[in-house]
Design a protein around this motif. Structure first.
Motif, mmCIF file in Angstrom:
data_model
loop_
_atom_site.group_PDB
_atom_site.id
_atom_site.type_symbol
_atom_site.label_atom_id
_atom_site.label_comp_id
_atom_site.label_asym_id
_atom_site.label_seq_id
_atom_site.Cartn_x
_atom_site.Cartn_y
_atom_site.Cartn_z
ATOM 1 N N ASP A 125 0.819 -1.214 0.000
ATOM 2 C CA ASP A 125 0.000 0.000 0.000
ATOM 3 C C ASP A 125 0.851 1.262 0.000
ATOM 4 O O ASP A 125 0.506 2.263 -0.632
ATOM 5 C CB ASP A 125 -0.899 0.028 1.246
ATOM 6 N N MET A 126 1.972 1.204 0.724
ATOM 7 C CA MET A 126 2.836 2.378 0.804
ATOM 8 C C MET A 126 3.262 2.835 -0.586
ATOM 9 O O MET A 126 3.364 4.021 -0.853
ATOM 10 C CB MET A 126 4.091 2.052 1.611
ATOM 11 N N PHE A 127 3.468 1.849 -1.471
ATOM 12 C CA PHE A 127 3.966 2.191 -2.795
ATOM 13 C C PHE A 127 2.830 2.473 -3.781
ATOM 14 O O PHE A 127 3.046 3.023 -4.842
ATOM 15 C CB PHE A 127 4.858 1.072 -3.320
ATOM 16 N N TYR A 128 1.635 2.070 -3.433
ATOM 17 C CA TYR A 128 0.490 2.350 -4.297
ATOM 18 C C TYR A 128 -0.289 3.578 -3.815
ATOM 19 O O TYR A 128 -1.319 3.914 -4.375
ATOM 20 C CB TYR A 128 -0.458 1.144 -4.342
ATOM 21 N N ASP A 129 0.179 4.231 -2.752
ATOM 22 C CA ASP A 129 -0.514 5.387 -2.190
ATOM 23 C C ASP A 129 -1.966 5.078 -1.872
ATOM 24 O O ASP A 129 -2.859 5.875 -2.163
ATOM 25 C CB ASP A 129 -0.458 6.590 -3.158
ATOM 26 N N SER A 130 -2.237 3.906 -1.328
ATOM 27 C CA SER A 130 -3.638 3.555 -1.088
ATOM 28 C C SER A 130 -3.757 2.871 0.267
ATOM 29 O O SER A 130 -4.046 1.696 0.329
ATOM 30 C CB SER A 130 -4.126 2.613 -2.180
#
Lengths: 275, 173
Positions: free
Chosen positions: B69-74
Motif C-alpha cells: 500500500d505504501m507504494f500504491y498510495d492507497s
C-alpha cells in the motif's frame, strides 16, 4: 479466567482478523484525514526514495523524447514573450512592483504516479523546500494535471484530475458558460463537463479551458476539446465528453502554479461564508 | 526452523520488490480496455508453511498488504484484501485436503504439492483476492462491471506470472 483464555485460544485469530479489517477500512475511509497525512508523510520518506532511484533510470531512457517536448515548450514560451505588447515591456513599474505578478510557475518532476486506478495520485520529487504548498494547481505543457494535496519537506502529494473527488471549473471558450469537469473512470483521455445548460449552442471541436473562477488555476489553460455531447432525457443540461490534450501516462515535466496573495483571497471568502 | 523463517523473509522481499518495481509499472491498455493489473504478491501468503499459526498468517498478510500500500498510495486497500485471504486460507486448505492428509512441514507450493493440486488451490485464493481487492478499490458496487472485468483479466494475467514464478523458485531450491 480460564474460560477467557480458552475463548481467546479458540477465537483469537477470528478476533484478530476482524480487528485488522476494521483498522484497514478505517484507513481507507479516512483517506483524506489526519491519519492519511501522517501515513503519507512517513511513507513518502521510504517509498519516495525508492521511486526516486527507479525514476532516475527511467528518466535517462526517456531523455530524447523529453528533450523534444521541452524544445516545443520553450519555443511556445519564447513566442509568448515576443507577443507581449511593447507598452507592457516599456512600463517599468510592472517589473519593479512584484505585487503585479499574479502567477509564479515552479517546474517540478514526477516521482511516482498511478493512472489506472479508480482514484489516482501523483507524487512530486519537490516539496515545501522548493516552495510548494498544499492547494496549488499542477499543469503540464498540454493541460491540467491536478491539485497538490499534501506537502512534506522533499515530496508533494498530488490529487490527479483522474480522481473521483476532483472537480475542475472549466469553460467552453467563446461561449463563456462554465461547469464542472469530472472523471468517471475507465478512459484516462476522457473527462465529462457537467452543468452546461442545453440552450447553449455547442459543437464538436469546441475548446474547453479553465475558467479562472477558482483560486487554483488561472483563466484560459487549454484542457481539451469537445468530443461528443448529448442531452440525457429529462435533463436541462448537456452531458459533454471532453477529449483531453494531455496524456497523464507520459507526462514527466510538470509546472506548479503559485498564485500571489492567495491567503488574502481565502480569508476574504471565508468571511463571506460565515456571514 | 530458522532456515525456514529466513527463507520466508527472503521470499517476502523478492515478492514485494517484484511487485513494486516491475509489475506496478507494467501497463497493458488498449484504448478504454484497461482491465489488466498484475498483482503477484499474494503468492507469499498462499505458500506460507502449513504449520504457520493462523494469527501469524493474518498478521503477515496485514504487514505485506500495508507494505505494498505504501507504494500504491492507497493505505488499507491491499492490506484489507491480504488480511482477508490470510483469514480464509485454512478453510480453503481444509476443503482441498488430500486423502492422506498434509505433511506438516511442507508449504503448499507447486513443487511440494504438484500441479494438479496447486492449480485449483492457487486459483481459488487468487480469485477471491482479486474480487475482494477490486471491490474495495472501487468501494461501491455501482461499478460492478468494472470490478468483474478487472478481476477476471487480472486474475489470468497474475496467475500466469505466479505459475512462472513458482516454476522458477521450485527449480532453484
Amino acid at each position: 479466567m480460564q474460560n477467557l483464555l480458552l475463548f481467546f485460544a479458540k477465537f483469537g485469530s477470528v478476533i484478530l482478523f476482524i480487528v485488522l479489517e476494521i483498522f484497514c477500512f478505517n484507513l481507507i475511509v479516512s483517506q483524506n484525514d489526519k491519519q492519511k497525512n501522517i501515513y503519507l508523510h512517513s511513507a513518502n520518506l521510504v517509498s519516495g526514495q525508492i521511486n526516486n532511484r527507479v525514476n532516475n533510470v527511467k528518466n535517462y531512457l526517456n531523455l530524447r523524447k523529453e528533450n523534444d517536448s521541452l524544445r516545443v515548450e520553450n519555443a511556445r514560451l519564447l513566442q509568448q514573450i515576443l507577443n507581449i505588447p511593447e507598452a507592457v515591456i516599456n512600463n517599468e513599474s510592472i517589473e519593479k512592483d512584484s505585487n503585479l505578478i499574479d502567477y509564479k510557475i515552479i517546474p517540478v518532476t514526477v516521482c511516482s504516479k498511478t493512472v489506472r486506478l479508480r482514484n489516482n495520485h501523483i507524487t512530486l520529487c519537490q516539496g515545501s523546500k522548493n516552495g510548494l504548498k498544499s492547494g496549488m494547481g499542477v499543469i503540464s505543457a498540454n493541460g491540467v494535471v491536478g491539485i497538490i494535496k499534501e506537502v512534506s519537506k522533499n515530496y508533494a502529494h498530488v490529487l490527479s484530475v483522474l480522481h473521483s473527488q476532483c472537480r475542475i471549473s472549466a469553460l467552453i471558450e467563446d461561449k463563456n458558460y462554465f461547469g464542472n469537469l469530472i472523471w468517471r473512470g475507465s478512459d484516462i483521455r476522457k473527462m465529462y463537463l457537467e452543468a452546461i445548460p442545453k440552450h447553449v449552442n455547442i459543437s464538436v471541436g469546441d475548446e474547453v479551458v479553465t475558467s479562472g473562477y477558482s483560486i487554483i488555476f488561472p483563466k484560459g489553460i487549454a484542457i481539451g476539446k469537445i468530443d461528443n455531447f448529448r442531452i440525457p432525457s429529462g435533463s436541462d443540461n448537456y452531458e459533454i465528453e471532453v477529449a483531453l490534450y494531455n496524456d497523464l501516462f507520459s507526462e514527466i515535466n510538470l509546472y506548479v502554479i503559485d498564485k500571489n496573495k492567495v491567503e488574502e483571497l481565502i480569508e476574504l471568502e471565508a468571511q463571506l461564508i460565515y456571514e | 526452523m530458522n532456515s525456514q523463517v529466513f527463507k520466508n523473509i527472503i521470499s517476502f522481499l523478492i515478492v514485494v520488490l517484484l511487485q513494486i518495481i516491475i509489475f506496478k509499472r507494467i501497463d497493458l491498455t488498449f484504448g478504454s480496455f484497461d482491465f489488466i493489473h498484475f498483482l503477484i504478491y499474494p503468492i507469499f501468503i498462499i505458500i506460507l508453511p502449513l504449520k504457520t499459526p493462523r494469527a501469524l498468517v493474518i498478521s503477515l498478510g496485514f504487514i505485506l498488504g500495508i507494505t505494498v500500500d505504501m507504494f500504491y498510495d492507497s493505505p488499507g486497500i491491499h492490506a484489507s484484501a491480504c488480511v482477508f485471504i490470510g483469514f480464509i486460507r485454512p478453510y480453503v486448505l481444509k476443503a482441498l485436503e488430500p486423502y492422506e492428509g498434509y505433511k506438516i512441514d511442507h508449504s503448499p507450493s507447486l513443487k511440494n504439492m504438484g500441479f494438479v493440486w496447486f492449480l485449483p488451490y492457487c486459483s481459488i485464493m487468487m480469485g477471491i483476492f482479486m474480487l475482494f481487492y477490486f471491490s474495495v478499490e472501487a468501494f461501491s458496487f455501482v461499478y460492478y462491471f468494472e470490478i468483474f472485468m478487472r478481476s477476471i483479466f487480472s486474475f489470468f494475467a497474475s496467475m500466469m506470472i505466479i505459475l512462472i514464478y513458482q516454476l522458477i523458485s521450485g527449480a532453484r531450491s
